[in-house]
Design a protein around this motif. Structure first.
Motif, PDB file in Angstrom:
ATOM      1  N   ALA A 169      -1.529  16.293  15.243  1.00  0.00           N
ATOM      2  CA  ALA A 169      -1.122  16.719  16.590  1.00  0.00           C
ATOM      3  C   ALA A 169      -2.274  17.421  17.309  1.00  0.00           C
ATOM      4  CB  ALA A 169       0.087  17.647  16.502  1.00  0.00           C
ATOM      5  N   ALA A 170      -2.997  18.250  16.592  1.00  0.00           N
ATOM      6  CA  ALA A 170      -4.149  18.934  17.197  1.00  0.00           C
ATOM      7  C   ALA A 170      -5.228  17.928  17.584  1.00  0.00           C
ATOM      8  CB  ALA A 170      -4.711  19.977  16.234  1.00  0.00           C
ATOM      9  N   GLY A 171      -5.463  16.933  16.756  1.00  0.00           N
ATOM     10  CA  GLY A 171      -6.446  15.896  17.068  1.00  0.00           C
ATOM     11  C   GLY A 171      -6.076  15.099  18.304  1.00  0.00           C
ATOM     12  N   VAL A 172      -4.778  14.792  18.447  1.00  0.00           N
ATOM     13  CA  VAL A 172      -4.318  14.075  19.638  1.00  0.00           C
ATOM     14  C   VAL A 172      -4.548  14.928  20.883  1.00  0.00           C
ATOM     15  CG1 VAL A 172      -2.251  13.209  20.810  1.00  0.00           C
ATOM     16  CG2 VAL A 172      -2.670  12.610  18.428  1.00  0.00           C
ATOM     17  N   ILE A 173      -4.239  16.220  20.802  1.00  0.00           N
ATOM     18  CA  ILE A 173      -4.440  17.109  21.947  1.00  0.00           C
ATOM     19  C   ILE A 173      -5.922  17.216  22.300  1.00  0.00           C
ATOM     20  CG2 ILE A 173      -4.235  19.500  22.745  1.00  0.00           C
ATOM     21  CD1 ILE A 173      -1.631  19.634  21.105  1.00  0.00           C
ATOM     22  N   ALA A 217      -8.322  14.972  21.714  1.00  0.00           N
ATOM     23  CA  ALA A 217      -8.806  13.707  22.276  1.00  0.00           C
ATOM     24  C   ALA A 217      -8.279  13.487  23.693  1.00  0.00           C
ATOM     25  CB  ALA A 217      -8.392  12.540  21.378  1.00  0.00           C
ATOM     26  N   VAL A 218      -6.998  13.703  23.903  1.00  0.00           N
ATOM     27  CA  VAL A 218      -6.409  13.475  25.226  1.00  0.00           C
ATOM     28  C   VAL A 218      -6.920  14.510  26.231  1.00  0.00           C
ATOM     29  CG1 VAL A 218      -4.233  13.440  26.505  1.00  0.00           C
ATOM     30  CG2 VAL A 218      -4.410  12.269  24.321  1.00  0.00           C
ATOM     31  N   GLY A 219      -7.070  15.756  25.800  1.00  0.00           N
ATOM     32  CA  GLY A 219      -7.620  16.783  26.689  1.00  0.00           C
ATOM     33  C   GLY A 219      -9.055  16.486  27.089  1.00  0.00           C
ATOM     34  N   SER A 220      -9.852  16.022  26.152  1.00  0.00           N
ATOM     35  CA  SER A 220     -11.235  15.649  26.462  1.00  0.00           C
ATOM     36  C   SER A 220     -11.275  14.459  27.410  1.00  0.00           C
ATOM     37  CB  SER A 220     -11.998  15.315  25.182  1.00  0.00           C
ATOM     38  OG  SER A 220     -12.025  16.423  24.336  1.00  0.00           O
ATOM     39  N   LEU A 221     -10.407  13.478  27.173  1.00  0.00           N
ATOM     40  CA  LEU A 221     -10.335  12.326  28.063  1.00  0.00           C
ATOM     41  C   LEU A 221      -9.907  12.756  29.467  1.00  0.00           C
ATOM     42  CD1 LEU A 221     -10.428   9.181  28.324  1.00  0.00           C
ATOM     43  CD2 LEU A 221      -7.965   9.260  27.952  1.00  0.00           C
ATOM     44  N   GLY A 222      -8.952  13.666  29.550  1.00  0.00           N
ATOM     45  CA  GLY A 222      -8.511  14.168  30.855  1.00  0.00           C
ATOM     46  C   GLY A 222      -9.627  14.892  31.594  1.00  0.00           C
ATOM     47  N   CYS A 281      -7.370  16.736  11.953  1.00  0.00           N
ATOM     48  CA  CYS A 281      -7.684  16.941  13.374  1.00  0.00           C
ATOM     49  C   CYS A 281      -8.951  16.188  13.768  1.00  0.00           C
ATOM     50  CB  CYS A 281      -7.827  18.431  13.669  1.00  0.00           C
ATOM     51  SG  CYS A 281      -8.313  18.802  15.361  1.00  0.00           S
ATOM     52  N   MET A 282     -10.001  16.336  12.987  1.00  0.00           N
ATOM     53  CA  MET A 282     -11.271  15.683  13.320  1.00  0.00           C
ATOM     54  C   MET A 282     -11.154  14.163  13.224  1.00  0.00           C
ATOM     55  SD  MET A 282     -13.457  17.957  14.188  1.00  0.00           S
ATOM     56  CE  MET A 282     -12.133  18.809  14.966  1.00  0.00           C
ATOM     57  N   ALA A 283     -10.479  13.677  12.195  1.00  0.00           N
ATOM     58  CA  ALA A 283     -10.336  12.224  12.043  1.00  0.00           C
ATOM     59  C   ALA A 283      -9.492  11.637  13.180  1.00  0.00           C
ATOM     60  CB  ALA A 283      -9.706  11.903  10.692  1.00  0.00           C
ATOM     61  N   THR A 284      -8.397  12.297  13.506  1.00  0.00           N
ATOM     62  CA  THR A 284      -7.546  11.805  14.586  1.00  0.00           C
ATOM     63  C   THR A 284      -8.275  11.837  15.920  1.00  0.00           C
ATOM     64  OG1 THR A 284      -5.593  12.596  13.413  1.00  0.00           O
ATOM     65  CG2 THR A 284      -5.345  12.138  15.754  1.00  0.00           C
ATOM     66  N   ALA A 285      -8.950  12.948  16.198  1.00  0.00           N
ATOM     67  CA  ALA A 285      -9.681  13.055  17.469  1.00  0.00           C
ATOM     68  C   ALA A 285     -10.772  11.992  17.551  1.00  0.00           C
ATOM     69  CB  ALA A 285     -10.284  14.444  17.619  1.00  0.00           C
ATOM     70  N   ALA A 286     -11.475  11.756  16.447  1.00  0.00           N
ATOM     71  CA  ALA A 286     -12.548  10.759  16.457  1.00  0.00           C
ATOM     72  C   ALA A 286     -11.991   9.347  16.647  1.00  0.00           C
ATOM     73  CB  ALA A 286     -13.347  10.842  15.161  1.00  0.00           C
ATOM     74  N   LEU A 306      -8.951   8.369  17.803  1.00  0.00           N
ATOM     75  CA  LEU A 306      -8.284   8.214  19.083  1.00  0.00           C
ATOM     76  C   LEU A 306      -9.297   8.221  20.230  1.00  0.00           C
ATOM     77  CD1 LEU A 306      -5.559   7.903  20.433  1.00  0.00           C
ATOM     78  CD2 LEU A 306      -5.402  10.384  20.558  1.00  0.00           C
ATOM     79  N   GLY A 307     -10.286   9.080  20.136  1.00  0.00           N
ATOM     80  CA  GLY A 307     -11.337   9.100  21.153  1.00  0.00           C
ATOM     81  C   GLY A 307     -12.100   7.794  21.207  1.00  0.00           C
ATOM     82  N   TRP A 308     -12.443   7.260  20.030  1.00  0.00           N
ATOM     83  CA  TRP A 308     -13.152   5.974  19.988  1.00  0.00           C
ATOM     84  C   TRP A 308     -12.286   4.874  20.574  1.00  0.00           C
ATOM     85  CZ3 TRP A 308     -12.085   1.489  17.104  1.00  0.00           C
ATOM     86  CH2 TRP A 308     -13.085   0.518  17.157  1.00  0.00           C
ATOM     87  N   GLY A 309     -10.990   4.860  20.223  1.00  0.00           N
ATOM     88  CA  GLY A 309     -10.090   3.837  20.756  1.00  0.00           C
ATOM     89  C   GLY A 309      -9.948   3.935  22.272  1.00  0.00           C
ATOM     90  N   LEU A 310      -9.782   5.147  22.788  1.00  0.00           N
ATOM     91  CA  LEU A 310      -9.680   5.335  24.228  1.00  0.00           C
ATOM     92  C   LEU A 310     -10.981   4.951  24.932  1.00  0.00           C
ATOM     93  CD1 LEU A 310      -7.717   8.701  24.336  1.00  0.00           C
ATOM     94  CD2 LEU A 310      -6.859   6.425  24.913  1.00  0.00           C
ATOM     95  N   TYR A 311     -12.105   5.241  24.309  1.00  0.00           N
ATOM     96  CA  TYR A 311     -13.397   4.855  24.871  1.00  0.00           C
ATOM     97  C   TYR A 311     -13.522   3.333  24.936  1.00  0.00           C
ATOM     98  CZ  TYR A 311     -18.365   3.915  25.118  1.00  0.00           C
ATOM     99  OH  TYR A 311     -19.579   3.408  25.471  1.00  0.00           O
ATOM    100  N   ARG A 312     -13.098   2.650  23.882  1.00  0.00           N
ATOM    101  CA  ARG A 312     -13.177   1.180  23.865  1.00  0.00           C
ATOM    102  C   ARG A 312     -12.272   0.572  24.932  1.00  0.00           C
ATOM    103  NH1 ARG A 312     -16.884  -1.493  22.562  1.00  0.00           N
ATOM    104  NH2 ARG A 312     -15.598  -3.198  21.869  1.00  0.00           N
ATOM    105  N   VAL A 313     -11.075   1.117  25.106  1.00  0.00           N
ATOM    106  CA  VAL A 313     -10.161   0.607  26.130  1.00  0.00           C
ATOM    107  C   VAL A 313     -10.763   0.816  27.512  1.00  0.00           C
ATOM    108  CG1 VAL A 313      -7.922   1.032  27.244  1.00  0.00           C
ATOM    109  CG2 VAL A 313      -8.062   0.812  24.760  1.00  0.00           C
TER     110      VAL A 313
END
Length: 180
Positions: free
Chosen positions: A58-62, A64-69, A135-140, A142-149
């Protein structure tokens, strides 16, 4: 130089030094309170359903999404009115600040490097390491996936624009091609 101006400068110097010392003290106090807050609340948070892995995800999702925002708000230049700039700055601050705060929460839950284990606030709290890894694995990921999209969407936009310009040039209405 008169005595009056020299005395005024000395007072200014002492005032500035006092402000710097006060702000430094407030910063040290805030960091200490943050560490205390984290160490007091982490055992409760890690015992929620799902345990430390669920908290880390959950922390990793927050994060990644916060950084994307924050990145999304920083890339927007829809208008240069004061209200829009203020809104963009506020959005960047909220998104980036939330991502940073959650990351610092997870990092502060780990025992400090120079912290002796016999002190009350320094013991290892079971589950903090796995929460950090999750947290680090999820953020990495999810961040990579959002970057690719986002990269794929940007490429589609560029392709559509090139196609539109090619059609306009074909009709004689677009930008002229450079001489070869």
């Amino acid at each position: 130089m008169s005595e009056n101006s020299a005395g005024f400068r000395a007072r200014d110097g002492f005032a500035i030094a006092g402000v710097v010392i006060a702000l430094g003290s407030v910063l040290v106090m805030a960091l200490g309170l943050w560490k205390w807050f984290v160490r007091a609340t982490v055992p409760v948070v890690l015992n929620w359903p799902g345990g430390s892995w669920a908290f880390g995800i959950a922390a990793g999702v927050i994060v990644a999404v916060g950084s994307l925002g924050a990145w999304w708000f920083s890339a927007r230049h829809l208008g240069e009115s004061r209200l829009r700039r203020a809104g963009r700055g506020f959005g960047m601050s909220v998104c980036g600040g939330t991502a940073f705060a959650v990351l610092m929460y997870v990092l502060a839950s780990l025992p400090a490097r120079n912290c002796p284990s016999y002190r009350d606030g320094c013991q290892y709290i079971p589950g903090t390491g796995s929460a950090f890894i999750a947290c680090m694995a999820t953020a990495a990921l999810l961040g990579w996936g959002l970057y690719r999209v986002e990269s794929a969407r940007a490429e589609v936009r560029r392709t559509r624009e090139r196609e539109r310009m090619r059609k306009l040039r074909k009709k004689g209405k677009g930008k002229a091609r450079k001489a070869r």
